[in-house]
Design an enzyme around this catalytic site. Structure first.
Site, PDB file in Angstrom:
ATOM      1  N   HIS A   1      38.895  80.905 -28.451  1.00 21.09           N
ATOM      2  CA  HIS A   1      40.005  81.734 -28.003  1.00 21.09           C
ATOM      3  C   HIS A   1      40.420  81.346 -26.587  1.00 21.09           C
ATOM      4  O   HIS A   1      39.701  81.591 -25.624  1.00 21.09           O
ATOM      5  CB  HIS A   1      39.572  83.206 -28.050  1.00 21.09           C
ATOM      6  CG  HIS A   1      40.644  84.177 -27.720  1.00 21.09           C
ATOM      7  ND1 HIS A   1      40.538  85.061 -26.658  1.00 21.09           N
ATOM      8  CD2 HIS A   1      41.834  84.439 -28.308  1.00 21.09           C
ATOM      9  CE1 HIS A   1      41.614  85.822 -26.617  1.00 21.09           C
ATOM     10  NE2 HIS A   1      42.419  85.462 -27.605  1.00 21.09           N
TER      11      HIS A   1
ATOM     12  N   HIS B   1      48.949  82.560 -22.056  1.00 21.38           N
ATOM     13  CA  HIS B   1      48.943  83.725 -22.946  1.00 21.38           C
ATOM     14  C   HIS B   1      50.010  84.741 -22.570  1.00 21.38           C
ATOM     15  O   HIS B   1      50.834  85.132 -23.393  1.00 21.38           O
ATOM     16  CB  HIS B   1      47.572  84.397 -22.939  1.00 21.38           C
ATOM     17  CG  HIS B   1      47.538  85.645 -23.769  1.00 21.38           C
ATOM     18  ND1 HIS B   1      47.824  86.896 -23.259  1.00 21.38           N
ATOM     19  CD2 HIS B   1      47.288  85.827 -25.090  1.00 21.38           C
ATOM     20  CE1 HIS B   1      47.743  87.789 -24.231  1.00 21.38           C
ATOM     21  NE2 HIS B   1      47.410  87.175 -25.348  1.00 21.38           N
TER      22      HIS B   1
END
Length: 307
Positions: A43, A85
């Site tokens: 991730h 992100h």
């Protein structure tokens, strides 16, 4: 996946089909076959150990045996695909404002690493200071098809051109043919656009379940599915029309929002289940017991220890 049935190699050659076409089909099918095994998805890289979406995070993820590197994409003001992100800069850089308001050269001038040292002094490293934001092109140039990428389209409503730019980049670099990419999104529209552009790319529908504003049960953030307790086969089949999997959150503020039955029902409708973001080893074991097909984690090393 719209892959045509394959002829044996000898028959293909007898019919005059080019060997690269066979190799392409083999690579795509190999990816789908391997997705049936458990996948360790790093991730934002090994983001528990190094600043997310930086070279140190990706390099550590590779060293820890991750199957996929997860990348989040936004677009810069001059149309470059930037790996970050948030749609704003404050959390992971020393900049301020929206990513989309800055040209790539301005984004490149930011420090995308020092925040990690301040936030995680126990894992700080002087080498992380002044890490740069990366572009998708840079990551692909470095790793090619030696790694597999699990790419999320962020804010596609703000960047309607993002889907086409992404697919064109992946095609030009040969990553689709190499079976080296999955694309995920919370936006069903984004995934459907990508499916229309190239139906060979495996897609995963992200979902987020949380309490309804009136406190009456759960809702899915974008309305892709009903609440988990109300999902039926038709809801899963609607996703299976364009995707190979579903990526749910497992808990909300410590309470489960899905259960083993959710995983079983998804499997019954030919969908893989890749929950996010699992960093506790006891939780990893619990979900493996549910039969999930992989999971996102900031700590690929922890997950591989469990496996």
């Amino acid at each position: 996946m719209n892959l045509a049935p394959r002829l044996p190699l000898a028959a293909s050659l007898a019919l005059g089909l080019a060997a690269p076409i066979v190799a392409q089909a083999d690579a795509l099918e190999q990816q789908l076959t391997e997705l049936q095994d458990f996948q360790v998805i790093a991730h934002r890289g090994a983001s528990g150990h190094a600043p997310e979406h930086t070279w140190p995070a990706y390099e550590q993820a590779r060293a820890m045996g991750a199957d996929y590197l997860e990348l989040d994409l936004h677009m810069s003001a001059d149309g470059e695909l930037v790996v970050i992100h948030d749609d704003t800069l404050e959390r992971t850089t020393d900049g301020k404002g929206k990513v989309q308001d800055f040209a790539l050269a301005e984004l490149k001038a930011l420090d995308a690493g020092s925040w990690f040292n301040a936030a995680h002094p126990e894992r700080a490293d002087d080498a992380y200071a002044d890490a740069e934001l990366l572009t998708l092109d840079e990551v692909i140039d470095r790793y090619g098809d030696d790694v597999r990428y699990y790419i999320e389209t962020k804010s596609p409503d703000r960047h309607p051109e993002l889907q086409r730019a992404l697919v064109e980049t992946l095609e030009e670099q040969g990553l689709v043919d190499a079976g080296a990419v999955i694309i995920q999104s919370f936006s069903q529209d984004s995934l459907r656009q990508i499916h229309e552009l190239n139906a060979d790319i495996p897609l995963v529908q992200l979902v987020w379940y949380s309490p309804a504003e009136d406190g009456d049960g759960l809702v899915e953030w974008t309305g892709v599915t009903p609440a988990p307790a109300e999902i039926d086969d038709a809801d899963f089949q609607a996703i299976a029309d364009y995707a190979v999997g579903i990526g749910p959150n497992v808990t909300y503020e410590g309470e489960d929002v899905i259960d083993a039955g959710f995983v079983e029902q998804a499997h019954a409708n030919d969908l893989l289940v890749h929950p996010y973001t699992i960093n506790n080893q006891d939780e990893m074991r619990r979900l493996i017991g549910w039969g999930v097909d992989g999971m996102f984690t900031n700590f690929p090393d922890r997950l591989n220890e469990v496996l």
